[in-house]
Enzyme design. Structure first.
Site, short mmCIF file in Angstrom:
data_model
loop_
_atom_site.label_atom_id
_atom_site.label_comp_id
_atom_site.label_asym_id
_atom_site.label_seq_id
_atom_site.Cartn_x
_atom_site.Cartn_y
_atom_site.Cartn_z
CG ASP A 51 -66.51 21.87 -27.97
OD1 ASP A 51 -66.92 21.08 -28.84
OD2 ASP A 51 -65.68 21.53 -27.09
CD GLU A 87 -71.72 17.90 -30.70
OE1 GLU A 87 -71.63 17.96 -29.47
OE2 GLU A 87 -70.94 18.47 -31.47
CG ASP A 141 -62.95 15.95 -30.22
OD1 ASP A 141 -62.67 17.12 -30.53
OD2 ASP A 141 -63.57 15.65 -29.18
O1 MIG Z 1 -64.96 16.52 -24.93
O2 MIG Z 1 -62.89 21.68 -24.74
O3 MIG Z 1 -64.03 19.03 -29.94
O4 MIG Z 1 -61.79 20.66 -29.71
O5 MIG Z 1 -60.51 20.77 -27.22
C1 MIG Z 1 -63.91 17.40 -25.16
C2 MIG Z 1 -62.16 20.50 -24.82
C3 MIG Z 1 -64.45 18.81 -25.24
C4 MIG Z 1 -64.18 18.89 -27.57
C5 MIG Z 1 -63.71 19.69 -28.73
C6 MIG Z 1 -62.23 19.91 -28.62
C7 MIG Z 1 -61.91 20.62 -27.33
C8 MIG Z 1 -62.44 19.80 -26.16
N1 MIG Z 1 -63.86 19.55 -26.32
#
Ligand code: MIG
Length: 651
Positions: A307, A310, A419
């Protein structure tokens, strides 16, 4: 036929695995304007443009302007130009031509597809450096195949990853995870995976586990696996700055983190507060970070999701300091309309601030390169770090998918679509994104079923699950503080059980079609127009072909108990209430209104199509792929080419 043209001096991306020599001159079809740093192409009347992976709007991308600039943007609105990923592959389809174009550059690119001029497409660059691949072929499918061969074979997950997964940001303890498993088992709803979000970590530090909340983690992983449930933890891109944290210390010692112009490590902030970003573009750093996944593999973990790659940035230390200084100027002043909005902008633009992406550098292939020039391949290289490590660490397949991506990352993992929100329009968006992801080889993919942000409703979760049973990545995920949406929490759990069981009954079909698509460089989800030369099909945005036998027409409207479906040829409608309770009807080509109550799933078997149906089990590994029933339309069970393997050995 693929032709490659080089513009300027592009930074390599490693997206393409075939050796292709660039031809002299400018790419055909396009007008090349090096002063304006753009390529343009007149669009034919009714020409359709497909591609770009996961973006907003429909399947035909004509009529909007998209920017490849990987962004952590949680509002997937129609007006957005960038989401998390850059897949710079386009297909042009008209009576006059069928054309594929791949724009290979790690920097920011704008695809204006009939936005500025309704009959023109322009591709513009910040730096006019790119490899342009022009692909011609007999059909769109043939062009896609050539593209996919050129970028290499898609990632293949373990077979159990085709089971159902439950996730939520805020499963805070092992007991909470156990109670989710209990909830599913009590309701008799199949489940294979429970995802662990950032809450399992100690202070959000990668590759650590919070000992208080998840005591004796390896034992817990084992206990869950003995129940047939795999835990899939998240890994974030930022490494917490903390004395004594080995990963931080090793990274500093070996210069594995991204640096500022002055040579100091960039200090940014994400979940753990201040972090450094591993320089995934640096081969040594990539190898190092990848090797860390072993810490969790050794504890029995068999899959991960990457995660914030980017990368998402809450703030950089330097920019935050600048903001604090500037805030002083506003103190004691009358914040009138101009000053108030300037103040708001100053404070409101600290996260994912564009200028921050120009504050740090990579060591990439022996060169020092400013981040914004290679921005779109950062997440790709994080997932590549994992994928390359897995190849060394184990013979088994490891589940891996990422939020950010670029062409080439599909060799190392799949993606989830980030998201989204609990909106009906985002169910439709999910439907429309699937073929574009297939095109780019991101076969193991799906969206957060039920919607990530905002409170969901039972009917939305149900309709979304009815579509989700067809997506390889089949995961219900939601944000903290939103309404709980585990399927057993709703009133009609029996319906949810039937729907998820249908997924498990379809596993032999879904896995076979997935594997054939991966091994033969084909699409899993296709727009109808890719197989039917029918004017009507060219405009269908809410029906999809799935594998060789099926057409889907999901219901994505609130309170709808049916929908219009266009059939380009005769098909057999199956209206499933469960894997064994369904009615069948042969419908002639043309327009139909197809009824489907909230718990009914209409599926169409194409002429010559075979749909194998297994007996569902509570875990995917228990489904017997040999014990099948078949639904056929003008075909025999033996016509179906079933793909089977042990589901875990890497191939
Ligand atoms: O800014 O880890 O897309 O699936 O639950 C939120 C917390 C950070 C973004 C991910 C989302 C995840 C969340 N993360």
């Amino acid at each position: 036929m693929i032709r490659k043209y080089r513009i300027g001096n592009p930074i390599p991306t490693d997206a393409v695995v075939e050796e292709i020599i660039a031809l002299e001159g400018e790419p055909p079809f396009f007008d090349c304007d090096s002063e304006g740093k753009k390529l343009s192409l007149k669009l034919e009347k009714k020409e359709r443009v497909y591609g770009l992976g996961e973006t907003v709007r429909g399947i035909n991308k004509r009529g909007w302007c998209y920017i490849s600039n990987n962004s952590d943007d949680p509002y997937h609105l129609e007006e957005k130009r960038s989401l998390y990923a850059s897949q710079n592959f386009l297909l042009f389809d008209s009576d006059k031509r069928k054309l594929g174009v791949f724009v290979d550059t790690p920097g920011i690119v704008t695809f204006d597809i009939g936005y500025t001029d309704i009959d023109e497409m322009t591709i513009s660059f910040e730096d006019f450096d790119a490899d342009i691949y022009i692909i011609e072929g007999d059909s769109l499918l043939d062009i896609v195949k050539q593209f996919r061969q050129m970028i290499g074979r898609s990632y293949i997950p373990p077979r159990w990853a085709f089971g159902f997964g439950q996730s939520r940001w805020s499963y805070l303890t092992a007991d909470e995870v156990r109670s989710v498993a209990d909830g599913y088992d009590r309701a008799g709803i199949p489940l294979d995976m429970i995802y662990l979000d950032i809450d399992y970590m100690e202070k959000y530090k990668d590759f650590t586990v919070d000992e208080k909340a998840f005591p004796n983690f390896p034992e817990f992983v084992k206990e869950m696996k003995e129940r047939g449930i795999r835990l899939v933890p998240i890994i974030d891109a930022g490494v917490k700055i903390e004395e004594g944290y080995d990963i931080y210390e090793e990274g500093v010692k070996n210069d594995y983190f991204c640096k500022k112009e002055n040579g100091e490590n960039l200090v940014a902030a994400v979940w753990p507060g201040k972090v450094h970003f591993p320089d995934f573009l640096n081969e040594k750093a990539r190898e190092w970070f990848g090797s860390k996944y072993k810490i969790l593999l050794d504890q029995g973990i068999e899959g991960f999701w990457n995660d914030m790659n980017e990368p998402a940035i809450f703030y950089t230390e330097d920019h935050l300091n600048e903001v604090f200084e500037q805030i002083e100027d506003y103190k004691g002043k009358n914040l009138d309309i101009r000053l108030f909005f300037a103040f708001k902008e100053l404070v409101g633009s600290i996260d994912n601030n564009e200028a921050d992406y120009r504050r740090f550098y990579h060591e990439y292939k022996g060169r020092r390169i400013r981040h914004d020039k290679v921005h779109n391949i950062f997440g790709y290289n994080m997932t590549r770090a994992a994928g390359e490590a897995f190849e060394k660490l184990t013979d088994k397949r490891v589940l891996m998918f990422s939020r950010s991506s670029y062409a080439g990352m599909h060799r190392y993992g799949g993606v989830w679509c980030g998201d989204n929100r609990s909106w009906w329009s985002h169910l439709l968006l999910n439907i429309q994104q699937m073929p574009a992801l297939s095109m780019c080889g991101l076969l193991y993919s799906g969206a957060d079923i039920g919607g990530f942000s905002a409170d969901t409703t039972e009917d939305l979760v149900m309709r979304w699950t009815e579509f989700g049973i067809f997506t390889p990545l089949f995961r219900n995920h939601s944000a903290e503080k939103t309404r709980n949406q585990e399927l057993y929490r709703f009133k009609n759990t029996e319906d949810f059980k039937n729907i998820v069981e249908l997924r498990y009954a379809l596993l032999p079909y879904l896995y076979s079609e997935f594997m054939k698509a991966a091994l033969n460089f084909e699409m899993l989800f296709k727009p109808l127009s890719f197989e039917y030369e029918d004017e009507r099909c060219a405009e269908i945005e809410d029906q999809l072909l799935l594998g060789e036998s099926l057409m889907l027409a999901p219901i994505y409207r609130q309170n709808a108990t049916g929908r219009n479906v266009y059939l380009p040829e005769d098909m057999k409608l199956i209206r499933f209430r469960s894997y064994k309770d369904y009615d069948e009807e042969i419908l002639p080509a043309g327009d139909h209104y197809v009824r489907a109550e909230l718990n009914e799933i209409p599926v169409f078997v194409r002429r010559g199509g075979v749909l194998p149906i297994a007996t569902p089990k509570k875990r995917s590994t228990e489904v017997d792929e040999k014990d099948l029933k078949f639904i056929c339309y003008e075909a025999q069970p033996g016509d179906y080419d079933l793909y089977t393997d042990d589901g875990v050995t890497r191939i």
